[in-house]
Design a protein around this motif. Structure first.
Motif, PDB file in Angstrom:
ATOM      1  N   TYR B  40      34.530  17.698  12.699  1.00 17.40           N
ATOM      2  CA  TYR B  40      35.188  18.307  11.535  1.00 17.40           C
ATOM      3  C   TYR B  40      36.703  18.082  11.610  1.00 17.40           C
ATOM      4  O   TYR B  40      37.347  17.747  10.611  1.00 17.40           O
ATOM      5  CB  TYR B  40      34.857  19.789  11.483  1.00 17.40           C
ATOM      6  N   ASN B  44      37.765  15.915   8.726  1.00 16.41           N
ATOM      7  CA  ASN B  44      38.241  16.901   7.747  1.00 16.41           C
ATOM      8  C   ASN B  44      37.250  17.056   6.602  1.00 16.41           C
ATOM      9  O   ASN B  44      37.629  17.405   5.497  1.00 16.41           O
ATOM     10  CB  ASN B  44      39.618  16.490   7.204  1.00 16.41           C
ATOM     11  N   SER B  46      33.475  18.706   5.767  1.00 20.21           N
ATOM     12  CA  SER B  46      32.358  19.499   6.284  1.00 20.21           C
ATOM     13  C   SER B  46      31.014  18.846   5.960  1.00 20.21           C
ATOM     14  O   SER B  46      30.044  19.022   6.682  1.00 20.21           O
ATOM     15  CB  SER B  46      32.420  20.925   5.745  1.00 20.21           C
ATOM     16  N   GLU B 110      37.958  20.165   0.232  1.00 21.38           N
ATOM     17  CA  GLU B 110      37.237  21.303   0.776  1.00 21.38           C
ATOM     18  C   GLU B 110      37.578  22.533  -0.063  1.00 21.38           C
ATOM     19  O   GLU B 110      38.727  22.694  -0.486  1.00 21.38           O
ATOM     20  CB  GLU B 110      37.683  21.550   2.213  1.00 21.38           C
ATOM     21  N   ALA B 114      37.526  28.962   1.665  1.00 23.39           N
ATOM     22  CA  ALA B 114      36.118  29.189   1.922  1.00 23.39           C
ATOM     23  C   ALA B 114      35.954  30.098   3.138  1.00 23.39           C
ATOM     24  O   ALA B 114      35.056  30.911   3.201  1.00 23.39           O
ATOM     25  CB  ALA B 114      35.406  27.873   2.138  1.00 23.39           C
ATOM     26  N   VAL B 115      36.795  29.916   4.091  1.00 23.18           N
ATOM     27  CA  VAL B 115      36.721  30.782   5.262  1.00 23.18           C
ATOM     28  C   VAL B 115      37.787  31.853   5.184  1.00 23.18           C
ATOM     29  O   VAL B 115      37.661  32.921   5.748  1.00 23.18           O
ATOM     30  CB  VAL B 115      36.841  29.944   6.546  1.00 23.18           C
ATOM     31  N   GLU B 119      46.308  30.312   6.839  1.00 22.29           N
ATOM     32  CA  GLU B 119      46.605  29.450   7.993  1.00 22.29           C
ATOM     33  C   GLU B 119      45.560  28.345   8.125  1.00 22.29           C
ATOM     34  O   GLU B 119      45.885  27.201   8.432  1.00 22.29           O
ATOM     35  CB  GLU B 119      46.638  30.255   9.296  1.00 22.29           C
ATOM     36  N   LEU B 120      44.316  28.729   7.848  1.00 19.38           N
ATOM     37  CA  LEU B 120      43.230  27.759   7.975  1.00 19.38           C
ATOM     38  C   LEU B 120      43.389  26.634   6.949  1.00 19.38           C
ATOM     39  O   LEU B 120      43.255  25.453   7.273  1.00 19.38           O
ATOM     40  CB  LEU B 120      41.902  28.487   7.768  1.00 19.38           C
ATOM     41  N   LEU B 123      46.223  24.466   8.032  1.00 21.32           N
ATOM     42  CA  LEU B 123      45.848  23.585   9.143  1.00 21.32           C
ATOM     43  C   LEU B 123      45.027  22.404   8.627  1.00 21.32           C
ATOM     44  O   LEU B 123      45.257  21.252   9.008  1.00 21.32           O
ATOM     45  CB  LEU B 123      45.053  24.381  10.197  1.00 21.32           C
ATOM     46  N   ARG B 124      44.083  22.718   7.721  1.00 20.03           N
ATOM     47  CA  ARG B 124      43.257  21.651   7.151  1.00 20.03           C
ATOM     48  C   ARG B 124      44.135  20.632   6.413  1.00 20.03           C
ATOM     49  O   ARG B 124      43.970  19.429   6.545  1.00 20.03           O
ATOM     50  CB  ARG B 124      42.258  22.283   6.188  1.00 20.03           C
ATOM     51  N   PRO B 178      51.785  27.365   6.100  1.00 24.76           N
ATOM     52  CA  PRO B 178      51.014  28.455   5.483  1.00 24.76           C
ATOM     53  C   PRO B 178      51.848  29.163   4.418  1.00 24.76           C
ATOM     54  O   PRO B 178      53.055  29.330   4.597  1.00 24.76           O
ATOM     55  CB  PRO B 178      50.698  29.382   6.656  1.00 24.76           C
ATOM     56  N   GLN B 179      51.204  29.539   3.314  1.00 26.37           N
ATOM     57  CA  GLN B 179      51.938  30.109   2.166  1.00 26.37           C
ATOM     58  C   GLN B 179      52.390  31.547   2.391  1.00 26.37           C
ATOM     59  O   GLN B 179      53.440  31.942   1.946  1.00 26.37           O
ATOM     60  CB  GLN B 179      51.061  30.060   0.912  1.00 26.37           C
TER      61      GLN B 179
END
Lengths: 122, 180
Positions: B40, B44, B46, B110, B114-115, B119-120, B123-124, B178-179
């Motif tokens: 993943y 990048n 899924s 993606e 979704a999660v 930060e996630l 990162l993606r 990250p926003q």
């Protein structure tokens, strides 16, 4: 307080007012990059794509796949293919020679007939 | 990994090398989540994860017999995973050249959030800006691999790993925003 000092203070206060709440935390986070927790969440998201029964499916797929050809198998396969190509090429060559001879013979026969017709004889 | 765990793993690998299906099953179950996370991080995507993970483990079963040092199994497995991902990314690139209109279908982003965390998503997004080789490097570090092990996986020197890792981290930090 001197008027210019007051003006500086006002300017600083105005500039500071532009920063959104949690500015310091954001800067620290940006400087440090993603945390271990964020990485963990990210990798877990990838791991969550594996559906139950994955190992069984892999083993079944591995069993059903044809075996890997050995070097000898591949060599024999190459020789077989080369031999087949050579046979086809030889056949086509001999066939074209045969057709060419038939055509030549037919032409010579025609010429011979014309010569016979043109020759009045003794 | 301590020496008991290393020995147990080496023993499990030896059994799997002899064709013991239970041992092969145990190896897959033990590593499927880590390999999936690594895939993943590298792709990048899924929707590629399970398919590529299956390819990796099938290759593992078929090539396990040739593994000389069972203690090196983990590095070897992650090298297989990395090569499989790079092959996939190359194929994807070629497909984009020959089928330009498939592009929009291939690059489905993606689902954001979704999660959940900002930060996630950040990162993606940041990983998507890096080269696959750099993504592999960072993912291997997160996997807990040492510099020496990473050097083995990538078939390079420890010094090169350190230099590349430094650059990859810099790039990641540049794009990580990250926003909230």
């Amino acid at each position: 307080m001197k008027p210019e000092t007051q003006a500086w203070r006002d300017l600083q206060a105005h500039a500071a007012g532009q920063l959104r709440a949690g500015f310091a935390g954001r800067v620290v986070r940006l400087a440090q990059g993603p945390t271990k927790k964020t990485w963990r969440l990210f990798l877990d998201q990838g791991a969550a794509q594996i559906r139950p029964g994955f190992a069984e499916r892999v083993l079944r797929a591995a069993r059903n796949l044809p075996g890997m050809p050995s070097f000898l198998d591949q060599f024999a396969y190459s020789i077989g293919t080369a031999a087949l190509c050579a046979i086809v090429a030889l056949y086509l060559h001999s066939r074209s020679l045969e057709l060419e001879s038939e055509r030549n013979l037919a032409t010579w026969q025609q010429i011979a007939m014309h010569v016979d017709d043109a020759d009045p004889g003794p | 990994m301590d020496s008991t765990a290393t020995n147990a793993l080496a023993e499990l690998v030896r059994r799997a090398q002899k064709g013991d299906e239970a041992a092969q099953h145990e190896l897959i179950v033990s590593y499927q989540h880590r390999v999936a996370g690594f895939i993943y991080a590298m792709t990048n995507r899924s929707d590629y994860v399970e398919d590529l993970a299956q390819q990796v483990f099938i290759k593992m079963i078929r090539a396990l017999e040739g593994l000389q040092a069972p203690a090196q199994f983990e590095s070897w497995l992650f090298r297989l995973a990395r090569n499989t991902c790079i092959d996939q990314l190359r194929r994807q690139k070629l497909r984009r050249i020959f089928l330009p209109f498939a592009n929009e279908h291939e690059n489905i982003p993606e689902a954001s959030g979704a999660v959940g965390t900002e930060e996630l998503d950040a990162l993606r997004h940041a990983l998507a800006q890096l080269r696959p080789q750099d993504r592999a490097l960072l993912a291997l570090v997160q996997e807990g691999r040492s510099h020496a092990e990473i050097a083995e996986v990538l078939s390079t020197s420890v010094a090169a790993v350190k230099a590349r890792l430094h650059r990859a981290r810099e790039h990641l930090r540049e794009h990580y925003q990250p926003q909230s």
